[in-house]
Every structure is written in C-alpha cells, then in structure tokens.
Design an enzyme around this catalytic site. Structure first.
Site: not given
Ligand code: NDP
Length: 243
Positions: A16-17, A154, A19-23
């Site tokens: 899940t998630g 958060y 589309s960007s970042g960690i996922g």
């Molecule tokens: P990003 O914003 O790059 O990625 C977040 C992802 O979650 C996107 O793919 C987004 O996809 C998806 N997402 C958000 N809201 C929804 C929704 N309502 N329905 C479906 N998908 C959703 O951030 P990160 O990669 O950083 O975040 C990934 C995880 O890592 C999160 O749980 C975050 O809390 C955690 N984290 C991140 C840290 C950091 O410093 N970056 C530190 C610690 C934890 P889309 O918008 O396309 O729906």
C-alpha cells in the site's frame, strides 16, 4: 531449521502507498528480488508507470475505502494464488502547533494511518492465520516510539500502530506468521511536500534517509529464515539524534 536466506523469488507481496516514497522503493526492490506484486495508492498514473517497470498488478483506490484491503487480497489470490507478505505502508503526516492544525485534517490522518492500516492488518492476518504462513510489515515511525512538540497528532497514530503490532506479534508467536514494525527516521519522500515551506525548512535534514534505505531493510526482514523474527526495526539517518 534452515540457516540461509529465504528466497523471495515467486513469492507475492501487497504494497500500500506504492505511488511514491518508501512504498515505491520497496516495490522496485522486491520486484528485483523476483517477487510478484499487487500495488495500490490513489494516483493511477504513478501506479501504471510502476507496474510497467516492475510487472506489478495495480489497483487504484483510496485506502480508507473499507473494501479495499479485501479487494487487494482477492486480487493477489486471483492473479497469483498466494499472498506471502503485506507491506502496510500508506500514510500521511500533518503537524504543527495546535492553532495551526485543522481538526478535519487530523481526523483524516487518523483514518489513513490508523483505521485503514488496522483494516489492512486485520484482513491480512485472517488470511495468514488460515494459511499459517505470511509476513505483515506495519510501517510505523521513530515517532511511534517517542515524541517531540507539534507532532502529537501524527505520533499518536503511529503509537497506535506500534501497540497493535506488538500485541499481534505476541499473539502469533509460535506460528509461521511473522509481524514487524518498520520505524523509519527522516526519509526523503513526498510526505511533507504539502507543508508550508517554512515548516519543511525548519526540520529539513542535510542527509535524510532515502526510500531505498528502507527498502533494503524490508528485504532483509523478508529474507530471514522461518525460525527468525524481527519484531521492529528502527532505521535512522546518521545525523538524526532526536525524533
Ligand atoms: P509519501 O507521501 O511519499 O508516500 C505516501 C504514500 O501513501 C503514497 O503512495 C500515497 O499515495 C499513499 N496514500 C496516502 N494517503 C492515501 C489514501 N488516502 N489512500 C491511498 N493511498 C494513500 O510518504 P512516505 O513514503 O514517507 O510514507 C510512507 C510511510 O512511511 C507512511 O506511513 C509514513 O507515515 C511513514 N514514515 C515516513 C517517514 C519519512 O520521513 N518520510 C518517517 C517515518 C515513517 P497517493 O497519494 O497516490 O494515494
């Protein structure tokens, strides 16, 4: 008991998630390891591009839709006949002094980070328990283990994920179901892109983690042989001394 690394080739993961970042980084890394993937997020174009690159099956949707977790599992089972791992990662972050926060924004964060993550965990574990096999990775945060001012809304969502994860780990001890909390520190992703520049700038680190750093850790967890459990992994950039 085997002592070598688990071969991930042919195994199936839901991310899940993605589309960007960690996922997205985890998807690329697990595809490289030979895993077959079902990826989800709201941004369809991003998912399509990721699918082209990794061969993943994509299912676009809002993770807060109550039926999405089951549809993801059904998609993986329908296409691949198995689910070996769920990377429960979708999340959002808002922070600030109380009078700068919008309560509706806070509640949206709770829906994504807690309600939707709990639903995904629940349905994954019902399936894993039935099969007596599978790995659930819940993405928490360093802010699921400690706090600082302005991030409580958060951090509270991530403390909820931590509490759930640890209790489930205890419940599933002695089974073949593995449960891990991933606790990243500052990672360069899109998580704070919607924040006002001054708020981002105030906390910007010179050398944050990259999403690929977390992906390497996720792969390490998944590659452990069946007798090993990694309940939690805190991953920090070298310069991060406090949350
Ligand atoms: P990003 O914003 O790059 O990625 C977040 C992802 O979650 C996107 O793919 C987004 O996809 C998806 N997402 C958000 N809201 C929804 C929704 N309502 N329905 C479906 N998908 C959703 O951030 P990160 O990669 O950083 O975040 C990934 C995880 O890592 C999160 O749980 C975050 O809390 C955690 N984290 C991140 C840290 C950091 O410093 N970056 C530190 C610690 C934890 P889309 O918008 O396309 O729906």
């Amino acid at each position: 008991m085997t002592s070598g690394r688990e071969d991930l080739k042919g195994q199936v993961a839901i991310i899940t998630g993605a589309s960007s970042g960690i996922g997205a980084a985890v998807a690329r890394d697990l595809a490289e390891a030979g895993m077959r993937l079902v990826v989800t997020a709201r941004r369809e174009e991003r998912l399509k591009a990721l699918a082209e690159e990794t061969g993943a099956v994509w299912l676009a949707g809002d993770i807060t839709a109550p039926d999405l977790p089951v549809r993801l599992l059904d998609t993986a089972l329908g296409r691949f006949g198995r689910v070996d791992a769920v990377f429960n990662n979708a999340g959002v972050m808002d922070a600030g002094p109380v009078d700068a926060m919008d309560v509706e924004q806070i509640v949206r964060m709770v829906r994504v980070n807690v309600e939707a993550a709990f639903r995904m965990a629940y349905h994954a574990l019902v399936h894993f328990k039935r099969e007596d096999r599978g790995t659930l990775l819940n993405v928490s945060s360093i802010l699921g283990t400690r706090v600082r001012p302005h991030v409580g809304w958060y951090a509270g969502t991530k403390f909820a994920v931590e509490g759930l994860t640890e209790s489930l780990r205890m419940e599933f001890a002695g089974t073949n179901v593995r449960i891990t909390a991933i606790q990243p520190g500052s990672t360069l992703t899109e998580l704070q892109d919607h924040w006002p520049a001054h708020a981002r700038g105030a906390r910007n680190r010179k050398a944050p983690l990259l999403p690929e750093d977390i992906a390497r850790v996720v792969r390490f967890v998944l590659e452990q042989p069946p007798h090993v459990r990694i309940p939690k992994v805190l991953v920090l950039p070298a310069e991060q001394g406090t949350p």
